[in-house]
Scaffold this active site. Sequence first.
Site, PDB file in Angstrom:
ATOM      1  N   HIS A 210       9.426   5.461  -7.492  1.00 38.18           N
ATOM      2  CA  HIS A 210       8.058   5.830  -7.442  1.00 38.18           C
ATOM      3  C   HIS A 210       6.916   5.434  -8.712  1.00 38.18           C
ATOM      4  O   HIS A 210       7.547   5.609  -9.594  1.00 38.18           O
ATOM      5  CB  HIS A 210       8.080   7.192  -7.010  1.00 38.18           C
ATOM      6  CG  HIS A 210       8.592   7.739  -6.062  1.00 38.18           C
ATOM      7  ND1 HIS A 210      10.125   8.058  -6.405  1.00 38.18           N
ATOM      8  CD2 HIS A 210       8.442   8.117  -4.812  1.00 38.18           C
ATOM      9  CE1 HIS A 210      10.740   8.261  -4.944  1.00 38.18           C
ATOM     10  NE2 HIS A 210       9.846   8.416  -4.155  1.00 38.18           N
ATOM     11  N   LYS A 237      14.318   2.698  -1.506  1.00 42.61           N
ATOM     12  CA  LYS A 237      12.757   2.981  -1.188  1.00 42.61           C
ATOM     13  C   LYS A 237      11.924   2.683  -2.583  1.00 42.61           C
ATOM     14  O   LYS A 237      12.267   2.909  -3.548  1.00 42.61           O
ATOM     15  CB  LYS A 237      13.052   4.550  -1.002  1.00 42.61           C
ATOM     16  CG  LYS A 237      11.622   5.034  -0.869  1.00 42.61           C
ATOM     17  CD  LYS A 237      11.724   6.616  -0.795  1.00 42.61           C
ATOM     18  CE  LYS A 237      10.205   7.337  -0.953  1.00 42.61           C
ATOM     19  NZ  LYS A 237      10.111   8.567  -0.818  1.00 42.61           N
ATOM     20  N   LYS A 383     -20.454  -6.000   6.472  1.00 47.97           N
ATOM     21  CA  LYS A 383     -20.805  -6.860   7.803  1.00 47.97           C
ATOM     22  C   LYS A 383     -21.569  -8.496   7.275  1.00 47.97           C
ATOM     23  O   LYS A 383     -20.892  -9.518   7.961  1.00 47.97           O
ATOM     24  CB  LYS A 383     -21.887  -6.284   8.612  1.00 47.97           C
ATOM     25  CG  LYS A 383     -21.132  -5.264   9.344  1.00 47.97           C
ATOM     26  CD  LYS A 383     -22.158  -4.544  10.380  1.00 47.97           C
ATOM     27  CE  LYS A 383     -21.593  -3.069  10.949  1.00 47.97           C
ATOM     28  NZ  LYS A 383     -22.435  -2.906  11.926  1.00 47.97           N
ATOM     29  N   ASP A 431     -22.785  -5.650  17.827  1.00 46.79           N
ATOM     30  CA  ASP A 431     -23.861  -4.705  17.529  1.00 46.79           C
ATOM     31  C   ASP A 431     -25.036  -4.781  18.459  1.00 46.79           C
ATOM     32  O   ASP A 431     -25.830  -3.724  18.883  1.00 46.79           O
ATOM     33  CB  ASP A 431     -24.084  -4.506  16.229  1.00 46.79           C
ATOM     34  CG  ASP A 431     -22.951  -4.038  15.258  1.00 46.79           C
ATOM     35  OD1 ASP A 431     -22.138  -2.994  15.790  1.00 46.79           O
ATOM     36  OD2 ASP A 431     -22.893  -4.143  14.168  1.00 46.79           O
TER      37      ASP A 431
END
Length: 651
Positions: A210, A237, A383, A431
């Site tokens: 981790h 892991k 956008k 849109d």
Amino acid sequence: MACSIPPNTRIVSGSVRKNTPVAFLTPSRPQAAISFKAVSDRSNSSSKFETRNHSPKPQFPLQSNFMTSRSSPIIPSSTDRVYSSTSTKQSMICVSVTATNIPDFVEEIKEACACGADIVELRVDFLNAFNPEIDLPKLMKTCTLPYIVTYRPVWEGGLYRGPENSRLAALALACRNGAPFVDCEYKAVEAFSEVMRGVETSTKLILSYHDFEKTPPRAFLFSLATKMAAAGADIVKISTMARDISDAAVTLALLKEHAVGDKPLIALSMGAKGQISRLLAGKYGAFLTFAAMDERRASAPGQPHVALLRELFRLSSQTGATKCFGIVGNPVEHSRSPLIHNTAFQNRGFDGVYVPLLVDDFARFWAALGEEFEGISVTIPHKEAALRMADEADPIAAQIGAANTLVRVPPSSCTAASPVSRSTFRASNTDWLAAIEAIERALSPPTTTSATTTRATTRATVDPASPPPPHPSSVSPLAGRKVVVLGAGGAGRALAFGAAAKGANVIVANRNQQRAEELVASLRRIRPLANAEVADLKDVVSGKVSGDVLANTTSVGMNAVEVAAGVPNGGESPVSPEAVGKYKVVFDAVYTPLNTPMLLEARRRGVLGVDGLQMFLGQAAEQFKLFTGGIEPPMELMRDVVLKSLSKSHK
């Protein structure tokens, strides 16, 4: 060789000390005698149970003794599902039990087994008082699903602060008692292998690593995964913190490129920016991914809850062939796009999954992860950047200068200059039409009722389900009207261009006036006959400048989401109450909440309000067609699930 306990930590006389050289006190005999003296408190550093016969640390081989001395697995019936899932590479959903006392822990185990999970993690380090010899058999017996025993130390992000030898002895006891899985930190594998020397067990070892601060470089993690597999892991892991969504590309690559060969792998990016590593675990073949029983009990940042993973994102049904889609934005957690698109995919039998993508920098995201997606929706503030990143654009998106949709198109043909075919992405803007049609419906309500009566109808808001009225001519009800647009971002550009195309006189106001001027200049350049101008935002806010239609395309009014993101005036109306009353129609692109402060004020003043849900559903329907190659969307179902969700969130 494998790592030891973290640097600057030493095990001495049953206590953990920092800032001293590394040294282990592990048994030199093939089998350590283990004595459990009393209850172990996670916050008490004194030894309550310990291994005896300590001696200086021996030199260990890279392959741990724990692995070489185990018997062939004897699989209990309760773990059949785990191993069959492993063989078919179907990802499992794991929930962690994190209660702090034994009675609550037992009850939480029962709840975990009934919540829809496939496997349970017993996080015994969360217990305030834990006597392994007495408590562990009881907890293991209670769990009717396969389970993982995890006793995470504080130096690896857990809560256990006691002696290291005692912690490893508890894990060894779990192995002796037949736990299906134990989780041991890679940094402790050598010491644990000595504790387990000579022990025959069917328990599968999950070696874990981790990093709660960052995601290390790709080369480091691939090398680490190889070393962990060689150190004796049955399952590897790796869990790291995602500071940017591009970090998730590294953990997904571990899965995609089979970094540990045929061994099962768990690779996770923690945090909201790494959530896709959890949501797409099934597609990329992760052994399991973690989920919370509910939002309150997440044991790591970014954990979704079980029902969401299983029902909405269909984790157990994902395969390598499942097509990926998503919504790119910042903020994005409020978006109902994953809800409506995943629901529609399932309804139409389309093998796709649609995920939220919290993105800071669009170009960086696209470079790291763009090729993983078949299509994306784009919202604030990306956008315009999305249009720049596209290989091609439809004429409307190109004119508007912003795209809310990118869709993969068939690979281009091979040429001498480009011998390898590659996918391209086409930008579209759905849109503008959705917003304009919603406003047109408000200006031409589908009844013959007078304007006064119409304003007095229920909540003075146009019904999202009402169909467009039949127009006697092709002339738009917006023709000749004055439309004031708040915002000059992607949605603002779409609405301004759409209104101008319908013959409206457009006024643009924006916090950054230069952006508003650039938008108006673009509009005049593309549509020379367009009547467009810039207004000072203060004049629009006060009502000094007004018109027939007010259209808010900013995020102001988005309530809790906006406030949490630090947006100025979060949860407020973008204009004054007096200004609202000067319009015939007020449109708000925000749909969470459905009734924004501005729309509530419009209702009080008898002004027609158009909520953002109409635009949202309209643009999503067109996106769905683009994503699926023309499949008709289930509009009624999409509208129903969004309204139900909004109703729940605002009770």
